[in-house]
Design an enzyme around this catalytic site. Structure first.
Site, PDB file in Angstrom:
ATOM      1  N   LEU A   1       0.871  -1.179   0.000  1.00  0.00           N
ATOM      2  CA  LEU A   1       0.000   0.000   0.000  1.00  0.00           C
ATOM      3  C   LEU A   1       0.907   1.227   0.000  1.00  0.00           C
ATOM      4  O   LEU A   1       1.381   1.662   1.047  1.00  0.00           O
ATOM      5  CB  LEU A   1      -0.925  -0.005   1.217  1.00  0.00           C
ATOM      6  CG  LEU A   1      -2.198  -0.864   1.115  1.00  0.00           C
ATOM      7  CD1 LEU A   1      -1.866  -2.326   0.849  1.00  0.00           C
ATOM      8  CD2 LEU A   1      -3.025  -0.746   2.381  1.00  0.00           C
TER       9      LEU A   1
ATOM     10  N   LYS B   1      -8.500   3.693   7.178  1.00  0.00           N
ATOM     11  CA  LYS B   1      -7.517   2.621   7.047  1.00  0.00           C
ATOM     12  C   LYS B   1      -8.207   1.270   6.860  1.00  0.00           C
ATOM     13  O   LYS B   1      -7.736   0.424   6.087  1.00  0.00           O
ATOM     14  CB  LYS B   1      -6.608   2.586   8.287  1.00  0.00           C
ATOM     15  CG  LYS B   1      -5.642   3.761   8.392  1.00  0.00           C
ATOM     16  CD  LYS B   1      -4.615   3.723   7.264  1.00  0.00           C
ATOM     17  CE  LYS B   1      -3.609   4.862   7.361  1.00  0.00           C
ATOM     18  NZ  LYS B   1      -2.718   4.750   8.520  1.00  0.00           N
TER      19      LYS B   1
ATOM     20  N   GLY C   1       3.555   0.609   5.652  1.00  0.00           N
ATOM     21  CA  GLY C   1       4.707   1.251   6.282  1.00  0.00           C
ATOM     22  C   GLY C   1       4.437   1.711   7.695  1.00  0.00           C
ATOM     23  O   GLY C   1       5.136   2.590   8.206  1.00  0.00           O
TER      24      GLY C   1
ATOM     25  N   GLN D   1      -1.865   4.299  14.545  1.00  0.00           N
ATOM     26  CA  GLN D   1      -0.880   3.226  14.633  1.00  0.00           C
ATOM     27  C   GLN D   1      -0.582   2.806  16.068  1.00  0.00           C
ATOM     28  O   GLN D   1       0.529   2.401  16.395  1.00  0.00           O
ATOM     29  CB  GLN D   1       0.403   3.650  13.893  1.00  0.00           C
ATOM     30  CG  GLN D   1       0.168   3.825  12.396  1.00  0.00           C
ATOM     31  CD  GLN D   1       1.354   4.401  11.656  1.00  0.00           C
ATOM     32  OE1 GLN D   1       2.449   4.519  12.209  1.00  0.00           O
ATOM     33  NE2 GLN D   1       1.159   4.773  10.403  1.00  0.00           N
TER      34      GLN D   1
ATOM     35  N   CYS E   1      16.620  14.311 -17.446  1.00  0.00           N
ATOM     36  CA  CYS E   1      17.024  13.285 -16.479  1.00  0.00           C
ATOM     37  C   CYS E   1      17.670  12.160 -17.272  1.00  0.00           C
ATOM     38  O   CYS E   1      17.604  12.133 -18.498  1.00  0.00           O
ATOM     39  CB  CYS E   1      15.833  12.777 -15.660  1.00  0.00           C
ATOM     40  SG  CYS E   1      14.625  11.850 -16.620  1.00  0.00           S
TER      41      CYS E   1
END
Length: 483
Positions: free
Chosen positions: A184, A266, A288, A297, A457
């Site tokens: 995710l 979430k 993460g 969290q 680039c």
């Protein structure tokens, strides 16, 4: 030119069948990563304890070595030269010839590995060669504990292998030895690092992006995902799935109490990602999240988020602090992306709960129209990550790509500062300015808009994506420079 590729130590302690499977997969991964070189002389041979790579084109050596250091499963790479030898004194003479200039004014030691039957041991060669080097190079001194230079030699049957250089690898397991996962990804520090950690552990990582900020946000996250894949996982095809989550956020804002919004959002993301994972046969989700980093969290909230789906959720950063995560992002090259990536999740709840109650969450979710969630998942855009570069070309087809510059053009080098230092861009009679890609959105408006700016680039992917973004912002004085 020859390279000896040493395996990650955890591979060598596997059972024979597993070890052989891992080595076979690693060999295939190396071939896949290097196939773009189109080198007919490239030969890759696997052995029990190493993989051997040869090429007759010495000019490809640096590029091959750089690619090998970014393939999971490799502990280190030895750049070597094969020679024949007659006896131990001949080994010393050849070593002296190869290392004389390197050892001047340095402390050194000699380390020898030997395979086959010989009249001498590895220790015999170390002492003989080391003593000879010490006698013939007056300014060199032996130091067996902390030498400035280690002279590495290998004696393989009747061959002497001089180790010219050693390069550290990525470690971990070869991609494909473990099952697929779905990351995710938001483009921030945490999701990029967690994706890398699972790639390094042998998983093929697909990417699922919940778009809360329009096309500019999606372009930014695609850049991160493409960078991670191109740098560490290009041996495999992976998916990039983009889900327009703005309708879901709108429903949450309208139907859910303020304090519960973060956890509910979430949970909706986990539900949506689980449907995507099931559709493509992916075994686990990767996030993460780190314990206590933000309100959603906490252990209580994470448990409630997990309960939204039966799909396994992996959190490789759960015990890492932010400083460590940022350091890891800097090491793998995603820090500059993350610095300017907007964070949309945090703005939807003013006073988020840190200890959500399951009954309360379920009550709030009972007001939610789940047909909206099903619809956005069914409308998700799924692309092969290799097509992101091609898509960027198609999206900016109205942005002119040029190979030559006019005297009045300004060349904008949008590479990261470390890339600019490594490969400086200098063109005669052309103004070259440095403006890293992550500063374009905030600083391009400050430039003289009467001039035409050509974005550059190395690979052309970033310049095209950024050109598209600037075009969307109304700037017409932008082109892409591809020499």
């Amino acid at each position: 030119m020859k390279f000896i590729i040493k395996l990650f130590p955890e591979i060598t302690i596997k059972s024979q069948s597993v070890r052989l499977r891992f080595i076979k997969i690693l060999t295939t991964n190396i071939r896949n990563v290097l196939k773009h070189l189109e080198d007919d002389t490239l030969a890759i041979v696997r052995h029990w304890d190493h993989i051997e790579l040869r090429t007759k084109d010495d000019n490809l050596g640096p590029e091959i070595c750089d690619a090998l250091t970014r393939i999971p499963g490799i502990h280190h790479i030895l750049e070597v030269e094969d020679r024949s030898y007659s006896d131990m004194h001949n080994i010393f003479e050849q070593t002296l010839e190869a290392y004389r200039e390197t050892l001047v004014g340095k402390t050194f030691c000699v380390r020898v590995k030997r395979r086959g039957k010989h009249e001498f041991s590895s220790g015999d060669v170390e002492r003989y060669v080391g003593g000879g080097l010490n006698q013939h190079i007056e300014s060199a001194k032996v130091n067996l504990t902390r030498p400035q230079v280690t002279v590495n030699l290998e004696v393989d049957q009747d061959k002497l292998i001089l180790v010219k250089a050693r390069h550290e690898g990525l470690g971990g397991f070869p991609i494909g030895t473990q099952e697929d996962v779905l990351s995710l990804i938001s483009g921030g520090f945490d999701s990029g690092v967690s994706s890398y950690m699972l790639m390094r552990r042998g998983c093929r990582v697909h990417y699922c992006f919940f778009n809360l900020g329009g096309s500019a946000h999606e372009i930014g996250v695609k850049q991160v995902a493409h960078y991670l894949w191109n740098r560490f996982g290009s041996s495999h095809r992976v998916r990039f799935i983009a889900i327009d989550f703005e309708p879901v956020v709108g429903e949450i804002l309208e139907k859910v109490e303020d304090g519960q919004m973060g956890v509910v959002l979430k949970r909706m993301m986990v539900r949506a990602a689980s449907q995507v994972a099931e559709r493509y046969g992916v075994q686990a989700l990767v996030t993460g999240e780190a314990l206590g980093q933000v309100s959603s969290q906490t252990l209580t909230n994470l448990r409630l988020i997990d309960n939204a789906s039966d799909t396994l959720i992996l959190r490789p950063l759960i015990s890492h602090d932010k400083e460590h995560i940022i350091n890891l992002a800097r090491q793998i090259g995603t820090e500059d992306f993350a610095k300017t990536m907007p964070e949309y999740c945090g703005v939807i709840s003013k006073s988020p709960t840190v200890k959500a109650v399951k009954a309360k969450i379920e009550e709030e979710e009972s007001h939610f129209d789940f047909s909206i969630l099903d619809r956005v998942v069914s409308e998700a855009k799924n692309v092969d990550i290799r097509e992101i570069a091609q898509q960027s070309r198609e999206q900016v087809v109205e942005v002119e790509t040029v190979a030559e510059l006019a005297d009045t053009d300004v060349l904008l080098d949008i590479r990261a500062p470390d890339e600019q230092e490594e490969k400086p861009l200098k063109l005669d009679q052309v103004e070259v300015r440095s403006l890293p890609f992550y500063k374009l959105s905030s600083q391009f408006a400050d430039l003289d808009q009467s001039k035409t700016y050509l974005l550059y680039c190395d690979r052309g992917v970033m310049s095209r994506l950024q050109a598209l973004y600037l075009r969307e912002q109304g700037y017409t004085n932008v082109k892409v420079y591809r020499p």
